[in-house]
Design an enzyme around this catalytic site. Sequence first.
Site, PDB file in Angstrom:
ATOM      1  N   ASP A   1       0.850  -1.199   0.000  1.00  0.00           N
ATOM      2  CA  ASP A   1       0.000   0.000   0.000  1.00  0.00           C
ATOM      3  C   ASP A   1       0.887   1.250   0.000  1.00  0.00           C
ATOM      4  OD1 ASP A   1      -2.553   1.092  -0.062  1.00  0.00           O
ATOM      5  OD2 ASP A   1      -2.803   1.098   2.121  1.00  0.00           O
TER       6      ASP A   1
ATOM      7  N   HIS B   1      -4.758   2.384  -7.077  1.00  0.00           N
ATOM      8  CA  HIS B   1      -5.932   2.193  -6.226  1.00  0.00           C
ATOM      9  C   HIS B   1      -7.215   2.048  -7.037  1.00  0.00           C
ATOM     10  CE1 HIS B   1      -3.508   2.751  -2.657  1.00  0.00           C
ATOM     11  NE2 HIS B   1      -4.548   2.359  -1.951  1.00  0.00           N
TER      12      HIS B   1
ATOM     13  N   HIS C   1      -7.197  -1.511  -7.974  1.00  0.00           N
ATOM     14  CA  HIS C   1      -7.594  -2.248  -6.753  1.00  0.00           C
ATOM     15  C   HIS C   1      -9.114  -2.215  -6.585  1.00  0.00           C
ATOM     16  CE1 HIS C   1      -9.187  -1.920  -2.671  1.00  0.00           C
ATOM     17  NE2 HIS C   1      -8.369  -2.909  -2.388  1.00  0.00           N
TER      18      HIS C   1
ATOM     19  N   HIS D   1      -6.131  -5.777   1.048  1.00  0.00           N
ATOM     20  CA  HIS D   1      -6.111  -4.504   0.315  1.00  0.00           C
ATOM     21  C   HIS D   1      -4.746  -4.301  -0.350  1.00  0.00           C
ATOM     22  CE1 HIS D   1      -6.699  -0.214  -0.470  1.00  0.00           C
ATOM     23  NE2 HIS D   1      -5.554   0.013   0.129  1.00  0.00           N
TER      24      HIS D   1
HETATM   25 ZN   LIG Z   1      -4.522   1.865   0.072  1.00  0.00          ZN
END
Ligand SMILES: [Zn+2]
Length: 374
Positions: free
Chosen positions: A174, A257, A260, A275
Amino acid sequence: MTTNEKVFISPGRYVQGEGVIARAGHYVSNLGQSALLIADDVVWKIAGEALSKSLEGDNVRFERAVFEGEASSREIDRLVKLGQKQKAEVVIGFGGGKAIDTAKGVAEKLEAACAVLPTTASTDAPTSALSVIYSDDGEFESYRFYTKNPDLVLVDTGIICKAPPRFLASGIADALATWVEARAAIRANANNMAGGKATLLGATIGEKCEEVLFEHALLAYQANQAQIVTPSFEAVVEANTLLSGLGFESGGLAGAHAIHNGFTALHGDIHDMTHGEKVAFGTVAQLILDQTPQAELEEYLDLYLALGLPVTLKALKLEDVSDEDLYRVAEAALKEGESSHNLAYELKPQQVVSAIKAVDVHARAFMEKVGLSE
Ligand SMILES: [Zn+2]
């Protein structure tokens, strides 16, 4: 808003160190005497006693609400009612990213102070003034923006080093997305998550975040496997939590993102991925779309693979994914309002599908080159 308005935002106070949970009562009591404490049973069993003791020692009254697992609108509303009944002055989010995002939403609605105590370094949720809201089934719904960042973020590295290394690796993924996305958003003169352009500080934090990770990530991962706190472990926890959190929010998000978020539209085994694991794959996809040179791309792949992060479709549990499903991912990633529009170039769904396939192709070629098997 004028087009040259720069905005930087941050939490009120950030505290990190081994054993700092014992200081939670001290810091929380500055925010209020009555607390709604949100934590799931697993977290509570591991570290609940230490936190209770500290809060009691500083005369903070608290009631624990059991977090049910999803950062959804329904869960936030349920906990708001508990907080109202109790007249909570401060909401404490104790746990992983979703418990934290839920606590931030509850605090905003209660107009209470917000204290965030992460028990993993698996996401950059703790410091930001936003929550990622999911449906009760875990599909990405929206970003919810708040009027302020948490008042306190308190990170006990002694607790975090006991969490599974997979969580740290997810947080590193992340955090590695932070600079890749922020520099793209800055290049495109896009807005950051705080609704303005990046300041020099916002950009510098993102760049520093990446530097720390390339230097310390593997050492920190090894320390985590041995459940010990080392200077490298401290550095990476700070990179995953503080640098990544400030860097994405005041720098900006872009392709990683959005991809994602696209992946959350799929059903099946991919829901077992964290995540950060989905973000890792999305980051490589963005790097490919950004025309990153091979040598640089391989530096990222090398680190992801060393940390056990998924950069092949098989590792992402999408081995048999259909073209139709990848097209759905791409369409979700390109929805109006998605951060993919912060890239300097326009994308069509088919280009995103190709980039996802290219991640797998280049990762497997790199693995063969360095003698790794899938
Ligand atoms: Zn994130």
